[in-house]
Design an enzyme around this catalytic site. Structure first.
Site, PDB file in Angstrom:
ATOM      1  CG  HIS A 193      -1.805  -1.140   1.405  1.00 54.67           C
ATOM      2  ND1 HIS A 193      -3.112  -1.087   0.999  1.00 54.67           N
ATOM      3  CD2 HIS A 193      -1.629  -2.378   1.911  1.00 54.67           C
ATOM      4  CE1 HIS A 193      -3.716  -2.242   1.254  1.00 54.67           C
ATOM      5  NE2 HIS A 193      -2.826  -3.056   1.817  1.00 54.67           N
ATOM      6  CG  PHE A 194       3.983   2.006  -2.496  1.00 55.73           C
ATOM      7  CD1 PHE A 194       4.309   1.321  -1.335  1.00 55.73           C
ATOM      8  CD2 PHE A 194       4.781   1.792  -3.625  1.00 55.73           C
ATOM      9  CE1 PHE A 194       5.395   0.443  -1.276  1.00 55.73           C
ATOM     10  CE2 PHE A 194       5.873   0.918  -3.585  1.00 55.73           C
ATOM     11  CZ  PHE A 194       6.176   0.242  -2.408  1.00 55.73           C
ATOM     12  NE  ARG A 195      -1.134   3.527   3.587  1.00 52.94           N
ATOM     13  CZ  ARG A 195      -1.957   2.541   3.898  1.00 52.94           C
ATOM     14  NH1 ARG A 195      -2.986   2.243   3.105  1.00 52.94           N
ATOM     15  NH2 ARG A 195      -1.774   1.832   4.981  1.00 52.94           N
ATOM     16  CG  ASP A 223      -1.286  -6.097   4.177  1.00 52.91           C
ATOM     17  OD1 ASP A 223      -1.443  -5.058   3.511  1.00 52.91           O
ATOM     18  OD2 ASP A 223      -2.166  -6.570   4.910  1.00 52.91           O
ATOM     19  CG  ASN A 225      -6.284   0.425   0.485  1.00 55.91           C
ATOM     20  OD1 ASN A 225      -5.280   0.162  -0.171  1.00 55.91           O
ATOM     21  ND2 ASN A 225      -6.325   0.264   1.789  1.00 55.91           N
ATOM     22  CG  HIS A 279      -4.060 -10.288   4.572  1.00 54.99           C
ATOM     23  ND1 HIS A 279      -5.359 -10.733   4.617  1.00 54.99           N
ATOM     24  CD2 HIS A 279      -4.122  -9.000   4.154  1.00 54.99           C
ATOM     25  CE1 HIS A 279      -6.165  -9.761   4.246  1.00 54.99           C
ATOM     26  NE2 HIS A 279      -5.436  -8.702   3.950  1.00 54.99           N
ATOM     27  N   PRO A 292      -5.196   0.362  11.056  1.00 54.57           N
ATOM     28  CG  PRO A 292      -6.579  -1.093   9.828  1.00 54.57           C
ATOM     29  CD  PRO A 292      -6.486   0.321  10.342  1.00 54.57           C
ATOM     30  N   GLY A 293      -2.311  -1.550  10.193  1.00 54.89           N
ATOM     31  CA  GLY A 293      -1.314  -1.710   9.139  1.00 54.89           C
ATOM     32  C   GLY A 293       0.099  -1.642   9.674  1.00 54.89           C
TER      33      GLY A 293
HETATM   34  O1  DOR Z   1      -4.076  -3.830   8.182  1.00 54.15           O
HETATM   35  C1  DOR Z   1      -4.486  -3.458   7.083  1.00 54.15           C
HETATM   36  N1  DOR Z   1      -4.091  -2.305   6.542  1.00 54.15           N
HETATM   37  N2  DOR Z   1      -5.375  -4.228   6.441  1.00 54.15           N
HETATM   38  C2  DOR Z   1      -5.994  -3.805   5.327  1.00 54.15           C
HETATM   39  O2  DOR Z   1      -6.775  -4.538   4.776  1.00 54.15           O
HETATM   40  C3  DOR Z   1      -5.733  -2.459   4.804  1.00 54.15           C
HETATM   41  C4  DOR Z   1      -4.398  -2.000   5.191  1.00 54.15           C
HETATM   42  C5  DOR Z   1      -4.200  -0.531   4.939  1.00 54.15           C
HETATM   43  O3  DOR Z   1      -4.464  -0.097   3.810  1.00 54.15           O
HETATM   44  O4  DOR Z   1      -3.750   0.169   5.841  1.00 54.15           O
HETATM   45 ZN    ZN Z   2      -3.337  -4.926   2.398  1.00 51.17          ZN
HETATM   46 ZN    ZN Z   3      -6.167  -6.817   3.460  1.00 53.64          ZN
END
Ligand code: DOR
Ligand code: ZN
Ligand code: ZN
Length: 438
Positions: free
Chosen positions: A58-60, A295, A90, A225, A313-314
């Site tokens: 996820h490079f935002r 992830d 996302n 995951h 989360p992440g």
């Molecule tokens: O922990 C997570 N972070 N799970 C996800 O499905 C999305 C991700 C995020 O984009 O931060």
């Molecule tokens: Zn993810």
């Molecule tokens: Zn996910």
């Protein structure tokens, strides 16, 4: 005269040294003796692996570049030994429309130091046909965010688009998640409540319904995951029965358990959450898993300092996974072949990325040199990623990537990041069978 010759490389531990000849971005020879080249790099017996491929980052970028952007994210990739990454949809805006997909392709082409693929988001189902033409790595569905009717329509629509498309799934059932989160919120706000807010049953139920949808449409699905023993068992039973399924595990689900939520707090908050010892997967389960995806999900430390229900989360993972795995290799707990299978070969095959994942003549010169002796302590302050936190902070590791090369060009040497222009890579289901036939 070749562009580059890399001499004294070991392709396997204990193997005789060879020389890799590189020309026009490709590996053109693997020989005992060096070839004449404009440039020579002497590895003095170090181990060289195919560049790692991360199918889940996820490079935002665009929209949340305060957390990460394609420059810092791809620098983190290069630092960690990755030469190809596949970015999740996302972002803001999400990569759900052809226009937004093209927009992200432009951003990544300008900023990425490593090669990249892009997953497409699934929202407006009328876009699927046009999105498919732009060659997404997969169509990604967050099952925790959609209902059963939408899921059925999405499978039907994607399956109906011409070509052979993959659906990647974040498998957590929204009803279980909502119900349990509600219950846990009543109990307070300590981070350890998070594991039960999204319990194993949330994943298991989503896996069961996704397998049955996959079977109904004879559709290829990839479980991102996987975090519980039970879901992995269900996945492998379905595979044996002929379902077209692949599975992924993150380094944090592999190496950590839910006890970390208590010790490290929200820095270990992730979806799906870390699991207790009874439910979690471990290194010996890797034989039954197709790939490792990090992830890599960076957030700011300020956000992580909020209470458990408001912290996002992440966990960032690009710069820690290879040292962690090389440490396991040094301890005799995994084989070098497993690292290559899980992080190079099978990701290339699942996502149909031609010319990557193997050190063979004709393949892209995507390479990572590792020093198996070098020791270090994981220190997030030194990350290239903007997310300077890690649940692995303070872990002693032995075995580090010391050089990363994308299509013959150095992008990392001894931790230093060098400029490069990454290229868009996309599934090529036509050529792939011929290329990986042996
Ligand atoms: O922990 C997570 N972070 N799970 C996800 O499905 C999305 C991700 C995020 O984009 O931060
Ligand atoms: Zn993810
Ligand atoms: Zn996910």
């Amino acid at each position: 005269m070749l562009d580059l010759c890399i001499t004294n490389c070991k392709l396997e531990i204990g193997a005789e040294e060879v020389c890799l000849g590189i020309n026009n971005e490709k590996i053109v020879s693997i020989k005992k003796l060096p070839s004449k080249a404009h440039e020579t790099i002497d590895l003095r017996g170090k181990l060289i692996l195919p560049g790692l491929i991360d199918a889940h980052v996820h490079f935002r970028d665009p929209g949340l570049t305060i957390k990460e952007d394609f420059s810092t994210g791809s620098a983190a990739a290069a630092a960690g030994g990755f030469t190809t990454v596949m970015d999740m949809p996302n972002t803001i805006p999400p990569t759900n429309t052809p226009q937004d997909f093209r927009e992200k392709m432009g951003i990544a082409s300008r900023k990425s130091l490593v090669d990249f693929g892009l997953h497409a988001g699934v929202a407006d189902l009328s876009n699927m046909g046009k999105l498919a033409k732009l060659r997404p790595a997969s169509f990604k569905i967050f099952m925790d965010l959609v209902d059963d009717d939408f899921l059925m329509d999405a499978f039907s629509k994607i399956n109906g688009v011409s070509g052979d498309h993959l659906i990647s799934l974040h498998a957590e059932d929204p009803q279980v998640v909502n119900q349990c989160t509600h219950e846990m919120k009543m109990k307070g706000s300590s981070p350890e409540l998070y594991a039960e807010a999204r319990p194993p049953q949330a994943e298991i139920e989503a896996v069961v319904s996704a397998i049955s949808l996959g079977n109904k449409f004879d559709q290829k699905i990839h479980f991102c995951h996987v975090s519980t023993r039970k879901s992995l068992k269900l996945i492998n039973e379905a595979k044996k029965a002929g379902s077209k399924i692949t599975s992924e595990i993150t380094p944090h689900h592999l190496f950590l358990d839910s006890g970390c939520l208590k010790t490290y707090g929200n820095r270990t908050k992730t979806n799906p959450p870390l699991r207790d010892n009874e439910n979690r997967l471990q290194v010996n389960d890797l034989n039954y898993i197709d790939i490792i995806g990090t992830d890599h999900a960076p957030h700011t430390l300020d956000e992580k300092k909020k209470d458990v229900w408001n912290a996002p989360p992440g966990i960032p993972g690009l710069e820690t996974v290879l040292p962690l795995l090389l440490t396991q290799l040094n301890q005799g707990k995994i084989a070098l072949g497993d690292i290559k299978r899980l992080l190079c070969e099978t990701p290339a095959k699942i996502f149909n990325i031609p010319h990557k994942g193997f050190i063979r003549e004709g393949m892209d010169a995507d390479l990572v040199v590792v020093d198996l002796k070098k020791e270090s302590v994981i220190d997030p302050a030194s990350f290239q990623s903007k997310a300077k936190y890690s649940p692995f902070e303070g872990f002693h590791v032995q075995g580090l990537p010391v050089m990363t090369m994308v299509r013959g060009k150095l992008v990392m040497q001894d931790g230093e990041i060098l400029k490069n222009q990454g290229k868009f890579v996309y599934p090529d289901t036509v050529n792939i069978k011929r290329i990986y036939s042996n």
